[in-house]
Design an enzyme around this catalytic site. Structure first.
Site, mmCIF file in Angstrom:
data_model
loop_
_atom_site.group_PDB
_atom_site.id
_atom_site.type_symbol
_atom_site.label_atom_id
_atom_site.label_comp_id
_atom_site.label_asym_id
_atom_site.label_seq_id
_atom_site.Cartn_x
_atom_site.Cartn_y
_atom_site.Cartn_z
ATOM 1 N N ASP A 152 0.842 -1.202 0.000
ATOM 2 C CA ASP A 152 0.000 0.000 0.000
ATOM 3 C C ASP A 152 0.873 1.247 0.000
ATOM 4 O O ASP A 152 2.095 1.158 0.049
ATOM 5 C CB ASP A 152 -0.926 0.008 1.231
ATOM 6 C CG ASP A 152 -0.139 0.119 2.533
ATOM 7 O OD1 ASP A 152 0.862 -0.609 2.670
ATOM 8 O OD2 ASP A 152 -0.515 0.926 3.388
ATOM 9 N N GLU A 157 2.017 -10.273 0.362
ATOM 10 C CA GLU A 157 2.333 -8.853 0.302
ATOM 11 C C GLU A 157 3.833 -8.672 0.544
ATOM 12 O O GLU A 157 4.520 -9.621 0.975
ATOM 13 C CB GLU A 157 1.521 -8.070 1.334
ATOM 14 C CG GLU A 157 1.711 -6.550 1.210
ATOM 15 C CD GLU A 157 0.613 -5.749 1.881
ATOM 16 O OE1 GLU A 157 -0.181 -6.315 2.670
ATOM 17 O OE2 GLU A 157 0.538 -4.535 1.621
ATOM 18 N N ASP A 180 0.374 -17.439 -4.244
ATOM 19 C CA ASP A 180 1.062 -16.461 -5.103
ATOM 20 C C ASP A 180 0.029 -15.792 -6.000
ATOM 21 O O ASP A 180 -0.057 -16.054 -7.212
ATOM 22 C CB ASP A 180 2.151 -17.130 -5.955
ATOM 23 C CG ASP A 180 2.930 -16.089 -6.776
ATOM 24 O OD1 ASP A 180 3.675 -16.504 -7.689
ATOM 25 O OD2 ASP A 180 2.769 -14.879 -6.508
ATOM 26 N N HIS A 197 1.297 -8.953 -3.589
ATOM 27 C CA HIS A 197 0.329 -7.891 -3.287
ATOM 28 C C HIS A 197 1.120 -6.605 -3.136
ATOM 29 O O HIS A 197 1.575 -6.252 -2.050
ATOM 30 C CB HIS A 197 -0.438 -8.221 -2.002
ATOM 31 C CG HIS A 197 -1.519 -7.227 -1.694
ATOM 32 N ND1 HIS A 197 -2.784 -7.317 -2.207
ATOM 33 C CD2 HIS A 197 -1.499 -6.116 -0.927
ATOM 34 C CE1 HIS A 197 -3.513 -6.303 -1.755
ATOM 35 N NE2 HIS A 197 -2.759 -5.551 -0.977
HETATM 36 O O1 G3I Z 1 1.616 -12.404 17.194
HETATM 37 C C1 G3I Z 1 0.493 -13.291 17.062
HETATM 38 C C2 G3I Z 1 0.943 -14.718 17.313
HETATM 39 O O2 G3I Z 1 1.363 -14.851 18.673
HETATM 40 C C3 G3I Z 1 -0.226 -15.662 17.049
HETATM 41 O O3 G3I Z 1 0.196 -16.991 17.208
HETATM 42 C C4 G3I Z 1 -0.716 -15.444 15.612
HETATM 43 C C5 G3I Z 1 -1.905 -16.320 15.312
HETATM 44 O O4 G3I Z 1 -2.218 -16.127 13.914
HETATM 45 O O5 G3I Z 1 -1.114 -14.071 15.416
HETATM 46 C C6 G3I Z 1 -0.029 -13.183 15.630
HETATM 47 O O6 G3I Z 1 -0.504 -11.853 15.434
HETATM 48 C C7 G3I Z 1 -0.591 -11.479 14.070
HETATM 49 C C8 G3I Z 1 0.292 -10.244 13.895
HETATM 50 O O7 G3I Z 1 0.147 -9.698 12.557
HETATM 51 C C9 G3I Z 1 1.762 -10.602 14.083
HETATM 52 O O8 G3I Z 1 2.567 -9.424 13.857
HETATM 53 C C10 G3I Z 1 -2.037 -11.155 13.752
HETATM 54 O O9 G3I Z 1 -2.771 -12.383 13.699
HETATM 55 C C11 G3I Z 1 -2.143 -10.482 12.375
HETATM 56 O O10 G3I Z 1 -3.451 -10.055 12.134
HETATM 57 C C12 G3I Z 1 -1.195 -9.287 12.311
HETATM 58 O O11 G3I Z 1 -1.243 -8.840 10.972
HETATM 59 C C13 G3I Z 1 -0.727 -7.524 10.736
HETATM 60 C C14 G3I Z 1 -1.526 -7.018 9.531
HETATM 61 O O12 G3I Z 1 -1.037 -5.734 9.128
HETATM 62 C C15 G3I Z 1 -3.009 -6.906 9.817
HETATM 63 O O13 G3I Z 1 -3.194 -6.004 10.849
HETATM 64 C C16 G3I Z 1 0.760 -7.622 10.378
HETATM 65 O O14 G3I Z 1 1.548 -7.895 11.532
HETATM 66 C C17 G3I Z 1 1.235 -6.301 9.785
HETATM 67 O O15 G3I Z 1 2.539 -6.488 9.256
HETATM 68 C C18 G3I Z 1 0.318 -5.854 8.654
HETATM 69 O O16 G3I Z 1 0.757 -4.571 8.295
HETATM 70 C C19 G3I Z 1 0.197 -4.076 7.065
HETATM 71 C C20 G3I Z 1 -0.215 -2.647 7.366
HETATM 72 O O17 G3I Z 1 -1.266 -2.644 8.306
HETATM 73 C C21 G3I Z 1 -0.608 -1.920 6.103
HETATM 74 N N1 G3I Z 1 0.485 -1.994 5.123
HETATM 75 C C22 G3I Z 1 0.776 -3.394 4.768
HETATM 76 C C23 G3I Z 1 1.286 -4.115 5.987
HETATM 77 C C24 G3I Z 1 1.732 -5.516 5.656
HETATM 78 O O18 G3I Z 1 0.659 -6.378 5.397
HETATM 79 O O1 9MR Z 2 -3.725 -3.466 0.284
HETATM 80 C C1 9MR Z 2 -3.995 -3.584 1.688
HETATM 81 C C2 9MR Z 2 -2.767 -4.199 2.380
HETATM 82 O O2 9MR Z 2 -1.677 -3.290 2.301
HETATM 83 C C3 9MR Z 2 -3.089 -4.501 3.838
HETATM 84 O O3 9MR Z 2 -2.031 -5.237 4.423
HETATM 85 C C4 9MR Z 2 -4.367 -5.344 3.925
HETATM 86 C C5 9MR Z 2 -4.767 -5.624 5.375
HETATM 87 O O4 9MR Z 2 -4.942 -4.424 6.039
HETATM 88 O O5 9MR Z 2 -5.467 -4.683 3.290
HETATM 89 C C6 9MR Z 2 -5.205 -4.484 1.877
HETATM 90 O O6 9MR Z 2 -6.313 -3.792 1.320
HETATM 91 C C7 9MR Z 2 -7.424 -4.631 1.044
HETATM 92 C C8 9MR Z 2 -8.506 -4.390 2.087
HETATM 93 O O7 9MR Z 2 -8.022 -4.791 3.355
HETATM 94 C C9 9MR Z 2 -9.734 -5.188 1.700
HETATM 95 N N1 9MR Z 2 -10.197 -4.773 0.369
HETATM 96 C C10 9MR Z 2 -9.177 -5.042 -0.649
HETATM 97 C C11 9MR Z 2 -7.926 -4.254 -0.330
HETATM 98 C C12 9MR Z 2 -6.845 -4.488 -1.383
HETATM 99 O O8 9MR Z 2 -6.497 -5.841 -1.365
#
Ligand code: G3I
Ligand code: 9MR
Length: 613
Positions: free
Chosen positions: A174, A538, A529, A481
């Site tokens: 993003d 991503e 993929d 992604h």
């Molecule tokens: O840490 C727990 C772990 O203990 C547990 O066993 C596991 C079970 O699935 O969950 C773990 O937590 C996860 C966490 O990431 C770990 O860092 C959560 O389920 C998971 O929802 C969380 O996802 C985060 C995601 O955003 C959704 O919020 C990712 O860390 C984080 O890197 C990702 O960040 C996004 C930004 O918001 C937007 N830009 C893209 C970026 C990468 O996807």
């Molecule tokens: O593109 C977004 C990605 O960077 C984030 O990690 C992800 C989870 O927050 O969300 C993606 O955006 C999606 C949104 O969550 C749901 N609608 C489709 C978007 C593009 O895939």
């Protein structure tokens, strides 16, 4: 003329050999003196033969006994061919059948992927065009100039007021810019330089700045530090993120025209910022002293704001849908910031007294950074005394756990099923970074060997037979992604990007037209993929950074370039030398206090725990 039956046997043999057991191994290459292993699907126990490019047999190895790897629900054998050291290209055979991709052994086998994983950050630059001479076919127009960023209403700023939040890296697939994720990323790259200064001083990867005297890695890091500095409010607090209100479509940067806002101002972002800026001060001290002092001063201001505002945690406004990086625990960030500020200034009374002095070893991530503080404490006994010993003990205890798992694992790596969650490939890379720190503080090369196994896993020794870095190896992700890669009408994705990696949470299945790509009980195989899979496919700056750290450090170490070129701790900069009208440290009734001048001109005082007097 061979009889028909002989010919038939040969054909059967030749075709069946095409479907021989598969070998999974690092598809990029091996360093001559490093550990070298491949995983073999169970199959037979026949020796595996390694032949050079002339077809000459160079090594024959008996595979290990069959072992079960829970994360993939697979039974496999390990083949250790570390004794093969002569640079060249080999292939592995079993029962005369080819079972491997090309096996490349070279002195600089990992240098190209080190550069590619660092060039990724250039491709993530916001607020600038990427020129053909630097970006080749991935050249693009500038997007998100961010010179007039608005403040989200919840920040209570004067309506219509804007600020210049230019530069910085897009977070991931993003176009958002988020302080906490940007911070751990920048910190990791600063540490990569600090520990491998001699190697990175001369390494170049065709940046616009490559012809200047500054190492490319620091030019790239500064692109993001400059942005982070714009996110500090006048009172020292740091805004949580700079994004649009909702994620854009899968468009190129210049097509995303939505208004961009500073959203949130939090204790976690502010302390994260403080730690990063303090380390930036150390690293840039001899390179750009004025900039270094600006960084350390900003760090101190941030640390003090967090004393006064210790529990400002991020809550997503109802009209915002971008990433949250929510975290309602700031004790780890406070310790991390205190450690880095102590290291940068030598001033323990102002910082260390406000943080826990108990070092905790853990695999760092954007939400829990205590492990980063422990790295800095363990490697600075001259500053932390017996606490450094405690840190080293905790670090080696966790490293031993990882090493023992790797030494007994069917795949020869420390990852277990519980490590497979969103960003699992960064967990592997961060485990490798911890093992490298264990090597630094102990000199025990067995930790280095365990770290190498994780790099081999990420570059091909895995049940998906994938090099998880785009554009590297024989098989790599083609549809990450990642908005620019999806929208640029170029078949191949931007190279050098580490995809998040397999796990079974399936949090994106709805976005993938309900295609359930998860494999029951096999998180190491649950990967898709496809551009829709933001949970497994991503890319993100905080995933590439520990990967670059792992691969770049081992490449540098393999060339016996001194790991530890202490930059020489700066003499404590005179923090507060610049008059800051908003707050300063004062002695009041013979005790250090924070004197704050409010916007109404009222002078108020706080103790060092942030309590109003
Ligand atoms: O840490 C727990 C772990 O203990 C547990 O066993 C596991 C079970 O699935 O969950 C773990 O937590 C996860 C966490 O990431 C770990 O860092 C959560 O389920 C998971 O929802 C969380 O996802 C985060 C995601 O955003 C959704 O919020 C990712 O860390 C984080 O890197 C990702 O960040 C996004 C930004 O918001 C937007 N830009 C893209 C970026 C990468 O996807
Ligand atoms: O593109 C977004 C990605 O960077 C984030 O990690 C992800 C989870 O927050 O969300 C993606 O955006 C999606 C949104 O969550 C749901 N609608 C489709 C978007 C593009 O895939």
């Amino acid at each position: 003329m061979r009889s028909f039956s002989t010919l038939l046997l040969f054909v059967i043999f030749a075709t069946t050999s095409v479907f021989a057991a598969k070998a999974y191994h690092n598809q990029v290459g091996f360093l001559p003196e490093a550990s070298k292993k491949l995983v073999l699907e169970a199959g037979t126990a026949s020796n595996v033969v390694f032949k050079d490019s002339n077809g000459t047999e160079k090594l024959s190895v008996k595979p290990s006994a069959i072992a079960f790897w829970e994360p993939a629900q697979d039974s496999v054998r390990l083949v250790d061919f570390s004794s093969l050291k002569t640079p060249g290209t080999y292939q592995a055979y079993q029962d005369n059948a080819l079972i491997s991709h090309p096996i490349i052994i070279q002195a600089k086998a990992w240098e190209a992927v080190t550069k590619a994983s660092l060039k990724f950050f250039y491709f993530q630059r916001s607020s600038t065009a990427l020129l053909k001479e630097n970006a080749g076919i991935y050249a693009r127009a500038a997007g998100h100039l961010d010179t007039a960023v608005q403040y989200h209403s919840e920040l209570g700023k004067t309506t219509g007021k804007t600020f210049n939040g230019a530069k910085g890296w897009y977070d991931a697939g993003d176009y958002g810019k988020y302080i906490v994720n940007s911070g751990i990323t920048t910190y990791t790259l600063l540490k990569l330089y600090e520990y491998n200064k001699a190697y990175f001083d001369s390494l170049r990867w065709n940046l616009p700045e490559s012809d200047n005297a500054t190492p490319d890695i620091l030019d790239e890091i500064k692109w993001n530090l400059d942005w982070m500095l714009t996110m500090q409010d006048e009172d020292g607090g740091v805004f949580h993120k700079l994004t649009t209100k909702n994620f854009s479509g899968m468009v190129m940067p210049e097509k995303d025209k939505a208004i961009r806002y500073a959203i949130g101002k939090t204790t976690t972002a502010t302390l994260n910022f403080a730690a990063v800026m303090a380390l930036a001060g150390v690293v840039f001290w001899k390179i750009d002293n004025d900039y270094a002092k600006e960084c350390v001063f900003a760090a101190s201001k941030a640390f003090n704001w967090a004393k006064i505002n210790p529990t400002e945690y991020y809550t997503q406004p109802s009209d915002v849908g971008t990433g949250t990086y929510g975290d309602s625990r700031a004790s780890d960030e406070r310790q991390w910031a205190a450690v880095e500020l102590l290291r940068a200034t030598g001033d323990s009374s102002s910082y260390w007294t406000d943080a826990s002095t108990t070092p905790i070893a853990s695999i760092p991530g954007w939400s829990y950074v205590a492990g980063l503080a422990t790295y800095s404490i363990a490697t600075a006994p001259h500053l932390f005394g017996t606490i450094a010993t405690d840190a080293k003990t905790a670090l080696l205890e966790l490293a031993d756990k990882l090493k023992n798992e790797a030494d007994t694992s069917a795949y020869g790596i420390s990852m277990t099923s519980s490590n497979f969650y969103w960003g699992s490939n960064s967990v592997a890379a961060n485990q490798g970074m911890l093992l490298l720190h264990a090597y630094y503080v102990s000199g025990d090369t067995s930790y280095l060997t365990s770290a190498i196994q994780l790099a081999d896993y990420l570059l091909g020794r895995n049940p998906l037979d994938l090099s998880y870095l785009t554009g590297s190896g024989v098989n790599s992700p083609k549809f990450p992604h990642h908005r620019p890669s999806a929208a640029d009408n170029i078949a191949d994705p931007i190279p050098g990007m580490l995809v998040g990696g397999p796990h079974s949470s399936g949090q994106d299945i709805a976005s993938c037209q309900n295609v359930d790509y998860t494999v029951p009980n096999a998180p190491a195989k649950s990967f898709y993929d496809n551009v829709c899979s933001y949970a497994t496919n991503e890319v993100a700056i905080n995933w590439n950074a520990p990967f670059a750290y792992l691969i770049g450090s081992i490449q540098a170490l393999s060339q016996n370039i001194p790991v530890w070129e202490n930059l020489g701790l700066p003499t404590a900069p005179k923090i507060g030398k610049k008059k800051d009208p908003h707050f300063k440290r004062v002695l009041r009734n013979n005790r250090v206090r924070i004197e704050k001048t409010t916007s109404q001109g009222e002078v108020i005082y706080f103790d060092l725990q942030g309590n109003r007097e």
